[in-house]
Write a protein that holds these residues in place. Structure first.
Motif, PDB file in Angstrom:
ATOM      1  N   ALA A 250      -3.172  -0.299   6.168  1.00 18.22           N
ATOM      2  CA  ALA A 250      -3.137   1.135   5.892  1.00 18.22           C
ATOM      3  C   ALA A 250      -1.834   1.531   5.215  1.00 18.22           C
ATOM      4  O   ALA A 250      -1.829   2.337   4.276  1.00 18.22           O
ATOM      5  N   ARG A 251      -0.732   0.966   5.664  1.00 15.98           N
ATOM      6  CA  ARG A 251       0.557   1.277   5.040  1.00 15.98           C
ATOM      7  C   ARG A 251       0.610   0.778   3.602  1.00 15.98           C
ATOM      8  O   ARG A 251       1.069   1.497   2.698  1.00 15.98           O
ATOM      9  N   HIS A 252       0.131  -0.445   3.376  1.00 14.27           N
ATOM     10  CA  HIS A 252       0.122  -0.987   2.016  1.00 14.27           C
ATOM     11  C   HIS A 252      -0.796  -0.180   1.101  1.00 14.27           C
ATOM     12  O   HIS A 252      -0.465   0.059  -0.076  1.00 14.27           O
ATOM     13  N   MET A 253      -1.938   0.225   1.637  1.00 15.06           N
ATOM     14  CA  MET A 253      -2.876   0.989   0.819  1.00 15.06           C
ATOM     15  C   MET A 253      -2.303   2.356   0.461  1.00 15.06           C
ATOM     16  O   MET A 253      -2.440   2.817  -0.685  1.00 15.06           O
ATOM     17  N   ALA A 254      -1.667   3.023   1.411  1.00 18.29           N
ATOM     18  CA  ALA A 254      -1.060   4.334   1.121  1.00 18.29           C
ATOM     19  C   ALA A 254       0.034   4.205   0.068  1.00 18.29           C
ATOM     20  O   ALA A 254       0.127   5.024  -0.855  1.00 18.29           O
ATOM     21  N   GLU A 255       0.856   3.169   0.178  1.00 17.33           N
ATOM     22  CA  GLU A 255       1.913   2.976  -0.812  1.00 17.33           C
ATOM     23  C   GLU A 255       1.333   2.668  -2.191  1.00 17.33           C
ATOM     24  O   GLU A 255       1.834   3.162  -3.212  1.00 17.33           O
ATOM     25  N   ALA A 256       0.257   1.864  -2.229  1.00 19.45           N
ATOM     26  CA  ALA A 256      -0.357   1.539  -3.514  1.00 19.45           C
ATOM     27  C   ALA A 256      -0.984   2.775  -4.161  1.00 19.45           C
ATOM     28  O   ALA A 256      -0.895   2.965  -5.383  1.00 19.45           O
ATOM     29  N   MET A 257      -1.614   3.633  -3.356  1.00 19.04           N
ATOM     30  CA  MET A 257      -2.222   4.842  -3.909  1.00 19.04           C
ATOM     31  C   MET A 257      -1.161   5.806  -4.438  1.00 19.04           C
ATOM     32  O   MET A 257      -1.351   6.442  -5.487  1.00 19.04           O
ATOM     33  N   VAL A 258      -0.045   5.914  -3.731  1.00 14.77           N
ATOM     34  CA  VAL A 258       1.038   6.783  -4.213  1.00 14.77           C
ATOM     35  C   VAL A 258       1.616   6.242  -5.512  1.00 14.77           C
ATOM     36  O   VAL A 258       1.907   6.990  -6.457  1.00 14.77           O
ATOM     37  N   CYS A 259       1.782   4.925  -5.598  1.00 13.18           N
ATOM     38  CA  CYS A 259       2.327   4.325  -6.815  1.00 13.18           C
ATOM     39  C   CYS A 259       1.391   4.504  -8.003  1.00 13.18           C
ATOM     40  O   CYS A 259       1.846   4.517  -9.154  1.00 13.18           O
ATOM     41  N   ARG A 260       0.102   4.656  -7.738  1.00 13.04           N
ATOM     42  CA  ARG A 260      -0.871   4.844  -8.815  1.00 13.04           C
ATOM     43  C   ARG A 260      -1.129   6.310  -9.128  1.00 13.04           C
ATOM     44  O   ARG A 260      -2.054   6.632  -9.869  1.00 13.04           O
TER      45      ARG A 260
END
Length: 296
Positions: A250-260
């Motif tokens: 969940a943490r990795h996914m949230a960071e990836a979505m913010v970066c995109r």
């Protein structure tokens, strides 16, 4: 001089090794216990916990977000031209009308419509819809059976018919419309972005965590050799590992979505509502609502 000294040193070591080998008795053999052949036959053990969970997870993962092909079904080919938002509204309207009307004639009419719609679909899609639908109907029947002893003999029939209509329509919608179009349909109906986000991420996490659970169960099965009486205790450990993986993912996914560039809002392409398929579908839903109101 250095090379010559190293050559002399290696030569002296080799001569020492040959001398040690010459001093070892010629008849020296390995101990008897090292020469014996061991046959390990583990005791038979049942692994129903692992096998059943692997099978169930495999079936679930095969269905998540995977719309079945509708090219062989004339009904689904026609419904594919209808807006997902309108189809969601139609299914919700049917469920509400079936559960609010007291006259069972309307429920029987909708049951006939659901059965006809099921019959014109291919066998694979029929099986995908019928299995969970019949399971829900069986549970509904078990729940409603005690009402027979208090004089409500028609209650089980009403509950089973309504459950069959509602569940079959919902599953047919989910299995014939891709998940991204359903997400777009929800957003087209004005559903808040937060709720759409929860639905979207939940489906994705079911797939990701389901595959992680299958890997953990495979690892448990490979390490469970012979009879293991503590196998069921590993279920709690599996849940703990799965929770940690879910937190990390969940943490990795949230960071990836913010970066995109995701800002919490879903931007979907607006679909045309004024089309002949939409008009025909809306007319059918309106006629169904009028019948429900007339029959009461």
């Amino acid at each position: 001089m250095t090379n010559e000294s190293s050559i002399r040193r290696s030569g002296s070591q080799q001569s020492d090794l040959r001398h040690a080998g010459a001093q070892r008795p010629a008849g020296t053999t390995l101990p008897a216990w090292l020469c014996e052949t061991e046959h390990y036959r583990p005791l038979a053990d049942r692994s129903s916990f692992i096998e059943h969970n692997l099978e169930h997870l495999g079936d679930v993962l095969a269905q998540i977000g995977d719309a079945l092909p509708v090219s062989h079904s004339p009904l689904d080919r026609a419904l594919a031209a209808v807006s997902p938002s309108l189809r969601i509204v139609g299914v919700l309207a049917v469920i509400v009308c079936v559960n609010l009307t007291r006259n069972m004639l309307f429920s029987y009419v909708m049951l006939a419509v659901a059965l006809v719609a099921l019959a014109v679909r291919p066998a694979r899609l029929i099986a995908a819809i019928l299995k969970p639908t019949l399971a829900v109907c069986a549970i509904s029947l078990i729940v409603a059976l005690p009402s027979v002893f208090v004089g409500q003999t028609s209650a089980p029939v009403r509950l089973v018919v309504r459950a069959f209509v509602a569940v079959s329509l919902v599953i047919a919608l989910a299995r014939t419309v891709p998940w991204n179009r359903l997400i777009g349909g929800l957003r087209g109906l004005g559903v808040p972005d937060s709720l759409v986000y929860v639905c979207d991420v939940t489906i994705q996490f079911i797939d990701i965590l389901g595959r992680s659970m299958m890997q953990l169960l495979d690892a448990l099965r490979l390490r469970s050799v012979g009879r293991d009486t503590r196998k069921l205790k590993s279920a709690g450990r599996l849940m703990g590992v799965l929770f940690l993986r879910a937190n990390t993912q969940a943490r990795h996914m949230a960071e990836a979505m913010v970066c995109r560039g995701f800002d919490g809002r879903y931007h979907v392409r607006r679909e045309r509502w004024l089309t002949w398929p939409n008009a025909a579908y809306a007319l059918g839903v309106t006629a169904m609502i009028a019948m429900a109101v007339y029959l009461g």
